[in-house]
Design a protein around this motif. Structure first.
Motif, PDB file in Angstrom:
ATOM      1  N   ARG A   1      90.180 -15.897  15.223  1.00 50.05           N
ATOM      2  CA  ARG A   1      91.591 -14.997  15.109  1.00 50.05           C
ATOM      3  C   ARG A   1      92.044 -15.031  16.533  1.00 50.05           C
ATOM      4  O   ARG A   1      93.145 -14.961  17.014  1.00 50.05           O
ATOM      5  CB  ARG A   1      91.084 -13.673  14.172  1.00 50.05           C
ATOM      6  N   ARG A   2      91.073 -14.688  17.538  1.00 54.81           N
ATOM      7  CA  ARG A   2      91.385 -14.544  18.912  1.00 54.81           C
ATOM      8  C   ARG A   2      92.172 -15.634  19.308  1.00 54.81           C
ATOM      9  O   ARG A   2      92.991 -15.726  20.167  1.00 54.81           O
ATOM     10  CB  ARG A   2      89.984 -14.259  19.480  1.00 54.81           C
ATOM     11  N   LEU A   3      91.478 -17.106  19.118  1.00 49.34           N
ATOM     12  CA  LEU A   3      92.315 -18.036  19.557  1.00 49.34           C
ATOM     13  C   LEU A   3      93.766 -18.247  18.783  1.00 49.34           C
ATOM     14  O   LEU A   3      94.618 -18.867  19.561  1.00 49.34           O
ATOM     15  CB  LEU A   3      91.470 -19.359  19.288  1.00 49.34           C
ATOM     16  N   CYS A   4      93.716 -17.975  17.516  1.00 51.67           N
ATOM     17  CA  CYS A   4      95.038 -18.014  17.021  1.00 51.67           C
ATOM     18  C   CYS A   4      96.085 -16.980  17.624  1.00 51.67           C
ATOM     19  O   CYS A   4      97.335 -17.413  17.857  1.00 51.67           O
ATOM     20  CB  CYS A   4      94.935 -17.452  15.507  1.00 51.67           C
ATOM     21  N   PHE A   5      95.591 -15.907  18.120  1.00 56.61           N
ATOM     22  CA  PHE A   5      96.387 -14.768  18.861  1.00 56.61           C
ATOM     23  C   PHE A   5      96.624 -15.447  20.256  1.00 56.61           C
ATOM     24  O   PHE A   5      97.931 -15.411  20.482  1.00 56.61           O
ATOM     25  CB  PHE A   5      95.549 -13.650  19.122  1.00 56.61           C
ATOM     26  N   GLN A   6      95.824 -16.104  21.057  1.00 59.45           N
ATOM     27  CA  GLN A   6      96.177 -17.001  22.002  1.00 59.45           C
ATOM     28  C   GLN A   6      97.452 -17.820  21.708  1.00 59.45           C
ATOM     29  O   GLN A   6      98.323 -18.241  22.791  1.00 59.45           O
ATOM     30  CB  GLN A   6      95.364 -17.601  22.946  1.00 59.45           C
ATOM     31  N   ASP A   7      97.124 -18.737  20.842  1.00 56.10           N
ATOM     32  CA  ASP A   7      98.363 -19.537  20.334  1.00 56.10           C
ATOM     33  C   ASP A   7      99.752 -19.066  20.355  1.00 56.10           C
ATOM     34  O   ASP A   7     100.579 -19.650  20.529  1.00 56.10           O
ATOM     35  CB  ASP A   7      97.797 -20.476  19.452  1.00 56.10           C
ATOM     36  N   ALA A   8      99.559 -17.962  19.519  1.00 58.78           N
ATOM     37  CA  ALA A   8     100.898 -17.128  19.208  1.00 58.78           C
ATOM     38  C   ALA A   8     101.605 -16.686  20.343  1.00 58.78           C
ATOM     39  O   ALA A   8     102.766 -16.814  20.747  1.00 58.78           O
ATOM     40  CB  ALA A   8     100.572 -15.867  18.212  1.00 58.78           C
TER      41      ALA A   8
ATOM     42  N   PHE B   1     101.536 -10.860  12.093  1.00 58.18           N
ATOM     43  CA  PHE B   1     101.101 -12.212  11.792  1.00 58.18           C
ATOM     44  C   PHE B   1     100.417 -12.966  12.971  1.00 58.18           C
ATOM     45  O   PHE B   1     100.415 -14.209  13.050  1.00 58.18           O
ATOM     46  CB  PHE B   1     102.308 -12.930  11.316  1.00 58.18           C
ATOM     47  N   SER B   2     100.358 -12.373  14.179  1.00 62.72           N
ATOM     48  CA  SER B   2      99.771 -12.796  15.518  1.00 62.72           C
ATOM     49  C   SER B   2      98.493 -13.684  15.440  1.00 62.72           C
ATOM     50  O   SER B   2      98.242 -14.205  16.429  1.00 62.72           O
ATOM     51  CB  SER B   2      99.983 -11.946  16.540  1.00 62.72           C
ATOM     52  N   ASP B   3      97.748 -13.203  14.483  1.00 63.60           N
ATOM     53  CA  ASP B   3      96.268 -13.720  14.299  1.00 63.60           C
ATOM     54  C   ASP B   3      95.955 -14.774  13.465  1.00 63.60           C
ATOM     55  O   ASP B   3      95.079 -15.001  12.936  1.00 63.60           O
ATOM     56  CB  ASP B   3      95.321 -12.569  14.350  1.00 63.60           C
ATOM     57  N   LEU B   4      97.411 -15.224  12.678  1.00 65.02           N
ATOM     58  CA  LEU B   4      97.369 -16.337  11.891  1.00 65.02           C
ATOM     59  C   LEU B   4      97.749 -17.679  12.490  1.00 65.02           C
ATOM     60  O   LEU B   4      98.375 -17.803  13.215  1.00 65.02           O
ATOM     61  CB  LEU B   4      98.213 -15.938  10.719  1.00 65.02           C
ATOM     62  N   SER B   5      97.350 -18.703  11.814  1.00 66.46           N
ATOM     63  CA  SER B   5      97.747 -19.941  12.452  1.00 66.46           C
ATOM     64  C   SER B   5      98.951 -20.121  11.649  1.00 66.46           C
ATOM     65  O   SER B   5      99.278 -19.583  10.686  1.00 66.46           O
ATOM     66  CB  SER B   5      96.713 -21.296  11.943  1.00 66.46           C
ATOM     67  N   GLN B   6      99.801 -21.206  12.097  1.00 69.14           N
ATOM     68  CA  GLN B   6     101.228 -21.316  11.716  1.00 69.14           C
ATOM     69  C   GLN B   6     100.712 -21.902  10.209  1.00 69.14           C
ATOM     70  O   GLN B   6     101.600 -21.632   9.155  1.00 69.14           O
ATOM     71  CB  GLN B   6     101.675 -22.489  12.473  1.00 69.14           C
ATOM     72  N   LYS B   7      99.940 -22.655   9.989  1.00 63.76           N
ATOM     73  CA  LYS B   7      99.668 -23.359   8.424  1.00 63.76           C
ATOM     74  C   LYS B   7      99.299 -22.215   7.372  1.00 63.76           C
ATOM     75  O   LYS B   7      99.965 -21.883   6.333  1.00 63.76           O
ATOM     76  CB  LYS B   7      98.445 -24.046   8.447  1.00 63.76           C
ATOM     77  N   GLU B   8      98.422 -21.189   7.996  1.00 62.37           N
ATOM     78  CA  GLU B   8      97.976 -20.088   7.141  1.00 62.37           C
ATOM     79  C   GLU B   8      99.361 -19.108   6.980  1.00 62.37           C
ATOM     80  O   GLU B   8      99.411 -18.577   5.722  1.00 62.37           O
ATOM     81  CB  GLU B   8      96.981 -19.101   8.134  1.00 62.37           C
ATOM     82  N   PHE B   9      99.990 -18.894   8.018  1.00 66.25           N
ATOM     83  CA  PHE B   9     101.316 -18.085   7.885  1.00 66.25           C
ATOM     84  C   PHE B   9     102.182 -18.814   6.634  1.00 66.25           C
ATOM     85  O   PHE B   9     102.588 -18.199   5.710  1.00 66.25           O
ATOM     86  CB  PHE B   9     102.078 -18.064   9.126  1.00 66.25           C
ATOM     87  N   ARG B  10     102.434 -19.953   6.705  1.00 68.18           N
ATOM     88  CA  ARG B  10     103.319 -20.901   5.787  1.00 68.18           C
ATOM     89  C   ARG B  10     102.555 -20.558   4.173  1.00 68.18           C
ATOM     90  O   ARG B  10     103.360 -20.270   3.248  1.00 68.18           O
ATOM     91  CB  ARG B  10     103.414 -22.147   5.968  1.00 68.18           C
ATOM     92  N   ASP B  11     101.459 -20.830   4.331  1.00 67.31           N
ATOM     93  CA  ASP B  11     100.809 -21.052   2.867  1.00 67.31           C
ATOM     94  C   ASP B  11     100.751 -19.470   2.411  1.00 67.31           C
ATOM     95  O   ASP B  11     100.752 -19.549   1.025  1.00 67.31           O
ATOM     96  CB  ASP B  11      99.170 -21.294   3.192  1.00 67.31           C
TER      97      ASP B  11
END
Length: 339
Positions: free
Chosen positions: A64-71, A95-105
């Motif tokens: 989740r921390r890496l997802c957050f950095q990606d965001a 939604f900042s700790d979700l990957s883009q795929k997780e968010f879409r799904d």
């Protein structure tokens, strides 16, 4: 195919070169420490603000921390366009700790159905600003949670508003009833507003109140009610494509009440507020919303749109979309309901 798996068009191409959507799904502890050492304070504030309870020593925390950095990297790109008046801003949100795929799904569960081009007459003498909330006929913002039920929220939102416009008391009607019982759709796995509207029209099912059939954010067994049971049944609906004719869409909103619409909401994962003028496609819609008004009095005219992601997202649960140019596909499909 459900809408939450629709092809990622604009943002994947533009943002994907900056941040890989899948990158935050598989990460070692060592990689997370080396890449995210400088973001610990921001991520800690995020976790506190949005009550994230994952263990700091867990793989989940590192991912989740890496997802957050990606965001945060996406936000730099999304905010890099020219700052036109009242432009949308993008940043840290629920939604900042979700990957883009997780968010879409999880959150984009609308199936795009084509509608016929609008061929009616324009309404003359429209006000420059119109908002159904000013007439106390729009129910409060709801939260669909981790369930792809946006298609049901948009339809029920339109019905309960039109019912109130007709003189009944404004009440929250049951979204869960539509999620469980609309046989043409797939509950939390996605559906289409037109499918739900067709089901309601053909079956003459009466929607009951949310208190009688509460929302559970998961697909359940349909509960049936007798034909003599009270509340509201749909008589008809009219769905049209207003692309290139947003002035006509304004007239439909004023004449008939809030409109159930389908949009491209991929970039909304990072939306904070303001008027969206970029980062949205048309013809690749994946999320259903309720258009409740418009404001054409300023330099940038915009639609006023109620979302179903709770009040901690956007403008207290609302998003503003520039009028003209079919931004986010806002005019691709808009449906008025008749009771």
């Amino acid at each position: 195919m459900t809408g939450c798996r629709v092809k990622f068009v604009f943002v994947t191409v533009a943002v994907g070169s900056l941040v890989s959507p899948a990158r935050c799904q598989h990460v070692s502890s060592a990689e997370a420490r080396s890449k995210l050492n400088g973001s610990a304070v921001d991520f800690g504030s995020f976790r506190e603000r949005f009550q994230r309870m994952y263990d700091v020593n867990s793989e989940e925390f590192n991912r989740r921390r890496l997802c957050f950095q990606d965001a945060t990297k996406r936000h730099v790109y999304l905010n890099s366009f020219p700052a036109e008046p009242q432009s949308a801003t993008y940043g840290i949100n629920p939604f900042s700790d979700l990957s883009q795929k997780e968010f879409r799904d999880l959150y984009l569960g609308a199936v795009y159905d084509r509608a016929p081009l609008f061929s009616g007459l324009k309404v003359e003498g429209l006000p420059a600003k119109f908002d159904w909330r000013d007439r106390a006929v729009v129910a409060p913002v709801q939260d669909q949670l981790a369930c792809g039920s946006c298609w049901a929220f948009s339809v029920v939102g339109a019905i309960q508003s039109v019912r109130a416009i007709g003189g009944s008391q404004l009440e929250q009607l049951s979204v869960q009833q539509v999620v469980d019982c609309s046989s043409q759709n797939k509950g939390c796995n996605g559906g289409s507003p037109s499918g739900a509207l067709n089901w309601l029209k053909q079956t003459r099912v009466k929607l009951v109140t949310q208190s009688e059939y509460p929302y559970k954010a998961k697909t359940g067994i349909c509960h049936f009610f007798s034909q003599s049971h009270g509340d509201v049944a749909l008589k008809n609906f009219a769905a049209h494509d207003f692309s290139g004719q947003e002035e006509a869409m304004m007239g439909q909103l004023v004449e008939n009440g809030p409109l159930a619409a389908i949009v491209d909401a991929v970039s909304w994962q990072d939306y904070l507020g303001g008027i969206i003028q970029h980062h949205c496609s048309s013809q690749y819609s994946n999320h259903a919303v309720l258009v409740v008004g418009y404001d054409a009095t300023g330099e940038i005219p915009y639609w006023i749109v109620q979302n179903s992601w709770g009040t901690r997202w956007g403008n207290q649960g609302y998003v503003y979309i520039k009028m003209g140019g079919n931004i986010c596909g806002i005019a691709d499909f808009a449906a008025a309901v008749f009771l």
